[in-house]
Enzyme design. Sequence first.
Site, PDB file in Angstrom:
ATOM      1  N   GLU A 197       0.982  -1.014   0.012  1.00 17.05           N
ATOM      2  CA  GLU A 197       0.059  -0.189  -0.035  1.00 17.05           C
ATOM      3  C   GLU A 197       0.864   1.300  -0.089  1.00 17.05           C
ATOM      4  OE1 GLU A 197      -2.925   0.598   3.058  1.00 17.05           O
ATOM      5  OE2 GLU A 197      -3.569   2.301   2.226  1.00 17.05           O
ATOM      6  N   ASN A 241      -4.342   5.183  -2.249  1.00 14.25           N
ATOM      7  CA  ASN A 241      -5.741   5.449  -1.423  1.00 14.25           C
ATOM      8  C   ASN A 241      -6.243   6.599  -2.372  1.00 14.25           C
ATOM      9  OD1 ASN A 241      -5.698   4.353   1.198  1.00 14.25           O
ATOM     10  ND2 ASN A 241      -3.654   5.094   0.948  1.00 14.25           N
ATOM     11  N   GLU A 283      -8.129   2.080  -3.230  1.00 11.63           N
ATOM     12  CA  GLU A 283      -8.555   2.136  -2.052  1.00 11.63           C
ATOM     13  C   GLU A 283      -9.360   3.492  -1.664  1.00 11.63           C
ATOM     14  OE1 GLU A 283      -5.996   1.216   1.424  1.00 11.63           O
ATOM     15  OE2 GLU A 283      -5.115  -0.718   0.081  1.00 11.63           O
ATOM     16  N   ASP A 290     -11.990   0.688   2.081  1.00  8.88           N
ATOM     17  CA  ASP A 290     -11.063   1.125   3.310  1.00  8.88           C
ATOM     18  C   ASP A 290     -11.697   1.509   4.417  1.00  8.88           C
ATOM     19  OD1 ASP A 290      -8.503   1.333   4.507  1.00  8.88           O
ATOM     20  OD2 ASP A 290      -7.535   2.909   3.158  1.00  8.88           O
ATOM     21  N   GLU A 314      -6.406  -4.481   8.807  1.00  6.27           N
ATOM     22  CA  GLU A 314      -5.250  -3.458   8.861  1.00  6.27           C
ATOM     23  C   GLU A 314      -4.887  -3.326  10.493  1.00  6.27           C
ATOM     24  OE1 GLU A 314      -6.891   0.106   6.291  1.00  6.27           O
ATOM     25  OE2 GLU A 314      -7.806   0.336   8.115  1.00  6.27           O
TER      26      GLU A 314
HETATM   27  P1  C2E Z   1      -5.058   3.876   5.584  1.00  9.05           P
HETATM   28  O1  C2E Z   1      -5.079   3.917   3.951  1.00  9.05           O
HETATM   29  O2  C2E Z   1      -6.081   3.280   6.500  1.00  9.05           O
HETATM   30  O3  C2E Z   1      -3.824   3.514   5.876  1.00  9.05           O
HETATM   31  C1  C2E Z   1      -3.222   2.806   7.025  1.00  9.05           C
HETATM   32  C2  C2E Z   1      -2.717   3.550   7.935  1.00  9.05           C
HETATM   33  O4  C2E Z   1      -2.553   2.718   9.099  1.00  9.05           O
HETATM   34  C3  C2E Z   1      -1.300   4.118   7.656  1.00  9.05           C
HETATM   35  O5  C2E Z   1      -1.466   5.466   8.441  1.00  9.05           O
HETATM   36  C4  C2E Z   1      -0.263   3.153   8.229  1.00  9.05           C
HETATM   37  O6  C2E Z   1       1.085   3.750   8.510  1.00  9.05           O
HETATM   38  C5  C2E Z   1      -1.064   2.719   9.615  1.00  9.05           C
HETATM   39  N1  C2E Z   1      -0.687   1.544  10.044  1.00  9.05           N
HETATM   40  C6  C2E Z   1      -0.529   0.230   9.335  1.00  9.05           C
HETATM   41  N2  C2E Z   1      -0.055  -0.796  10.141  1.00  9.05           N
HETATM   42  C7  C2E Z   1      -0.414  -0.532  11.432  1.00  9.05           C
HETATM   43  C8  C2E Z   1      -0.158  -0.808  12.692  1.00  9.05           C
HETATM   44  O7  C2E Z   1       0.056  -1.994  12.875  1.00  9.05           O
HETATM   45  N3  C2E Z   1      -0.582  -0.033  13.684  1.00  9.05           N
HETATM   46  C9  C2E Z   1      -0.911   1.241  13.545  1.00  9.05           C
HETATM   47  N4  C2E Z   1      -0.918   1.697  14.792  1.00  9.05           N
HETATM   48  N5  C2E Z   1      -0.906   1.830  12.526  1.00  9.05           N
HETATM   49  C10 C2E Z   1      -0.774   1.158  11.386  1.00  9.05           C
HETATM   50  P2  C2E Z   1      -0.734   6.643   7.756  1.00  9.05           P
HETATM   51  O8  C2E Z   1       0.215   6.378   6.597  1.00  9.05           O
HETATM   52  O9  C2E Z   1      -0.440   7.714   8.851  1.00  9.05           O
HETATM   53  O10 C2E Z   1      -2.069   7.108   6.642  1.00  9.05           O
HETATM   54  C11 C2E Z   1      -3.247   7.694   7.501  1.00  9.05           C
HETATM   55  C12 C2E Z   1      -4.099   7.721   6.200  1.00  9.05           C
HETATM   56  O11 C2E Z   1      -4.159   8.742   5.763  1.00  9.05           O
HETATM   57  C13 C2E Z   1      -4.345   6.381   5.350  1.00  9.05           C
HETATM   58  O12 C2E Z   1      -5.070   5.419   6.213  1.00  9.05           O
HETATM   59  C14 C2E Z   1      -5.101   7.166   4.189  1.00  9.05           C
HETATM   60  O13 C2E Z   1      -6.577   7.258   4.600  1.00  9.05           O
HETATM   61  C15 C2E Z   1      -4.551   8.595   4.392  1.00  9.05           C
HETATM   62  N6  C2E Z   1      -3.480   8.772   3.161  1.00  9.05           N
HETATM   63  C16 C2E Z   1      -2.223   8.285   3.181  1.00  9.05           C
HETATM   64  N7  C2E Z   1      -1.462   8.486   1.982  1.00  9.05           N
HETATM   65  C17 C2E Z   1      -2.691   9.094   1.204  1.00  9.05           C
HETATM   66  C18 C2E Z   1      -2.841   9.252  -0.049  1.00  9.05           C
HETATM   67  O14 C2E Z   1      -1.750   9.216  -1.083  1.00  9.05           O
HETATM   68  N8  C2E Z   1      -3.860   9.820  -0.714  1.00  9.05           N
HETATM   69  C19 C2E Z   1      -5.085   9.722   0.126  1.00  9.05           C
HETATM   70  N9  C2E Z   1      -6.186  10.107  -0.491  1.00  9.05           N
HETATM   71  N10 C2E Z   1      -5.101   9.462   1.249  1.00  9.05           N
HETATM   72  C20 C2E Z   1      -3.895   8.929   1.851  1.00  9.05           C
HETATM   73 MG    MG Z   2      -7.527   2.002   6.427  1.00  9.38          MG
HETATM   74 MG    MG Z   3      -5.788   2.627   2.614  1.00  6.24          MG
END
Ligand code: C2E
Ligand code: MG
Ligand code: MG
Length: 250
Positions: free
Chosen positions: A42, A100, A132, A162, A219
């Site tokens: 991802e 995403n 996603e 998602d 997730e």
């Molecule tokens: P998401 O798409 O649900 O991505 C999963 C989030 O969970 C990611 O946070 C990831 O780092 C975190 N995560 C994964 N495994 C674990 C774990 O074992 N424990 C915990 N506590 N967290 C875990 P991240 O990278 O901070 O991203 C947050 C959200 O921001 C993403 O949730 C997504 O909704 C959004 N996002 C990130 N990149 C993009 C992008 O390029 N475009 C868009 N539209 N949204 C994005």
């Molecule tokens: Mg998610």
């Molecule tokens: Mg995602």
Amino acid sequence: EDVAPAVMPSATELADALDRDEIMVAFQPKVALVSRGVAGMEALARWHPAGAEPVPPDLFVPLAERHGLIAKLTRNVLRDSLAACRRWRDRHPDCSVAVNISPLALANPELPEEIEAALAEAGVAPGALIAEVTEGVVIADPVLASEVLTRLRIKGVRVSIDDFGTGHSSLLSLMRLPFTELKIDRSFVACCDTDREAWKIIRATISLAHELGLDVVAEGVETAAVEARLIGAGCDIGQGWRFGRPMPAA
Ligand code: C2E
Ligand code: MG
Ligand code: MG
């Protein structure tokens, strides 16, 4: 990861960062639970302004959405993700990349053609891309969004729902929209070995998703105990620190 910034960045700073290509992409593995094979990665956007704390995507993605910058962010992340996927597939021909897509971006009727062009440019098969879409945000024009998702699916791109469990999707929308995958939100996954209610929701969701022919991703899998629970419940894929943190493409 997840360090609170001292100040909320401005839309201008984000626009400049996008122009200078300072938003990077980190990749986190999605792992088939039984075989332990990597099903795909991802793409997660990362912004570390020079001389300041990193800004988490939970802050700058909504900022991009509010200030008309989401199309550009999506384009840049998609371009970098497909370029990375193209290289992985030399050695792992089945590897997919998940990007995403903001529900706001689904209001753009040109999106399927833009994604198709990006796939062609990168030389990646449409089936290697998973879009996603979070269910945590209300979709303003559900009819247009569903048309855009359907056209993407017809082009061969896979579509994932998602953060399932946090949002607004009705059972009807699950059945009518062309999803191929369902990702259970980490708020249920993280505590499913200790919280009876979360465990019931996990089992019911997996059974519902399988009934509808969807692959199920959990997730936020952090521990062996949660992993074992998920395997027992028949979950297909896990994603979380247990298997790997977000990391550079290489
Ligand atoms: P998401 O798409 O649900 O991505 C999963 C989030 O969970 C990611 O946070 C990831 O780092 C975190 N995560 C994964 N495994 C674990 C774990 O074992 N424990 C915990 N506590 N967290 C875990 P991240 O990278 O901070 O991203 C947050 C959200 O921001 C993403 O949730 C997504 O909704 C959004 N996002 C990130 N990149 C993009 C992008 O390029 N475009 C868009 N539209 N949204 C994005
Ligand atoms: Mg998610
Ligand atoms: Mg995602």
